[in-house]
Design a protein around this motif. Sequence first.
Motif, PDB file in Angstrom:
ATOM      1  N   HIS A 143      -2.320  -1.218   5.478  1.00  0.00           N
ATOM      2  CA  HIS A 143      -3.285  -0.576   4.513  1.00  0.00           C
ATOM      3  C   HIS A 143      -3.722   0.648   4.880  1.00  0.00           C
ATOM      4  N   LEU A 144      -3.218   1.670   3.933  1.00  0.00           N
ATOM      5  CA  LEU A 144      -3.619   2.942   4.514  1.00  0.00           C
ATOM      6  C   LEU A 144      -4.474   3.375   2.888  1.00  0.00           C
ATOM      7  N   PRO A 145      -5.668   3.148   2.948  1.00  0.00           N
ATOM      8  CA  PRO A 145      -6.647   3.526   1.647  1.00  0.00           C
ATOM      9  C   PRO A 145      -6.632   4.954   1.557  1.00  0.00           C
ATOM     10  N   HIS A 146      -6.533   5.649   0.441  1.00  0.00           N
ATOM     11  CA  HIS A 146      -6.812   6.897  -0.033  1.00  0.00           C
ATOM     12  C   HIS A 146      -5.347   7.724   0.359  1.00  0.00           C
ATOM     13  N   THR A 147      -4.175   6.912   0.487  1.00  0.00           N
ATOM     14  CA  THR A 147      -3.014   7.503   0.826  1.00  0.00           C
ATOM     15  C   THR A 147      -2.206   7.145  -0.050  1.00  0.00           C
ATOM     16  N   PRO A 182      -3.867   1.831  -6.762  1.00  0.00           N
ATOM     17  CA  PRO A 182      -5.101   2.537  -6.980  1.00  0.00           C
ATOM     18  C   PRO A 182      -6.096   2.374  -5.488  1.00  0.00           C
ATOM     19  N   GLU A 183      -5.928   1.338  -4.875  1.00  0.00           N
ATOM     20  CA  GLU A 183      -6.865   1.361  -3.651  1.00  0.00           C
ATOM     21  C   GLU A 183      -6.222   1.906  -2.519  1.00  0.00           C
ATOM     22  N   GLY A 184      -4.984   2.339  -2.699  1.00  0.00           N
ATOM     23  CA  GLY A 184      -4.240   2.782  -1.427  1.00  0.00           C
ATOM     24  C   GLY A 184      -2.726   2.464  -1.307  1.00  0.00           C
ATOM     25  N   LEU A 185      -2.195   2.765  -0.381  1.00  0.00           N
ATOM     26  CA  LEU A 185      -0.889   2.360   0.067  1.00  0.00           C
ATOM     27  C   LEU A 185      -0.633   1.193   0.941  1.00  0.00           C
ATOM     28  N   THR A 186       0.373   0.366   0.637  1.00  0.00           N
ATOM     29  CA  THR A 186       0.434  -1.091   1.376  1.00  0.00           C
ATOM     30  C   THR A 186       1.996  -0.524   2.269  1.00  0.00           C
ATOM     31  N   VAL A 187       2.083  -0.506   3.282  1.00  0.00           N
ATOM     32  CA  VAL A 187       3.307  -0.276   3.995  1.00  0.00           C
ATOM     33  C   VAL A 187       3.795  -1.452   4.763  1.00  0.00           C
ATOM     34  N   VAL A 188       4.892  -1.822   4.781  1.00  0.00           N
ATOM     35  CA  VAL A 188       5.642  -2.757   5.688  1.00  0.00           C
ATOM     36  C   VAL A 188       6.384  -2.071   6.707  1.00  0.00           C
ATOM     37  N   ARG A 189       6.220  -2.140   7.786  1.00  0.00           N
ATOM     38  CA  ARG A 189       7.149  -1.619   9.003  1.00  0.00           C
ATOM     39  C   ARG A 189       7.747  -2.868   9.993  1.00  0.00           C
TER      40      ARG A 189
END
Length: 118
Positions: A17-21, A36-43
């Motif tokens: 989870h990358l808030p503010h991104t 709205p609360e940021g970006l969720t990234v699956v890697r």
Amino acid sequence: MTALTLGIVPSSFVIEHLPHTTLPEDDDWIALVRAPEGLTVVRDAAPWAEAERWTGLYATGHDLDAPGLLASVVAPLAEADVPVFVASTFHGDLVLTPERLRKTAVSALEAAGHRVLP
């Protein structure tokens, strides 16, 4: 319920989870969800030693007009106390479960009538 065939993806994943991104700083990702609360990234988990690893189960060939296919996968996992994170595509659903619960997840899916391929 429609029985599905799910394949286990050979690599492990991490969920970040990358808030503010709004966009990742690199192209090293499998799926992105912007909220709205940021970006969720699956890697891919390969470069991440300390993060919790997730197993990917991929169900392909579903019809977008067929109701309940994803529910038929996540409901047995919920009953078995297996958390999930789902990334859906036009052609299928990537259902992530904690790697430590992989055997429990596979058993729950098979007991529900699904086929899980290694």
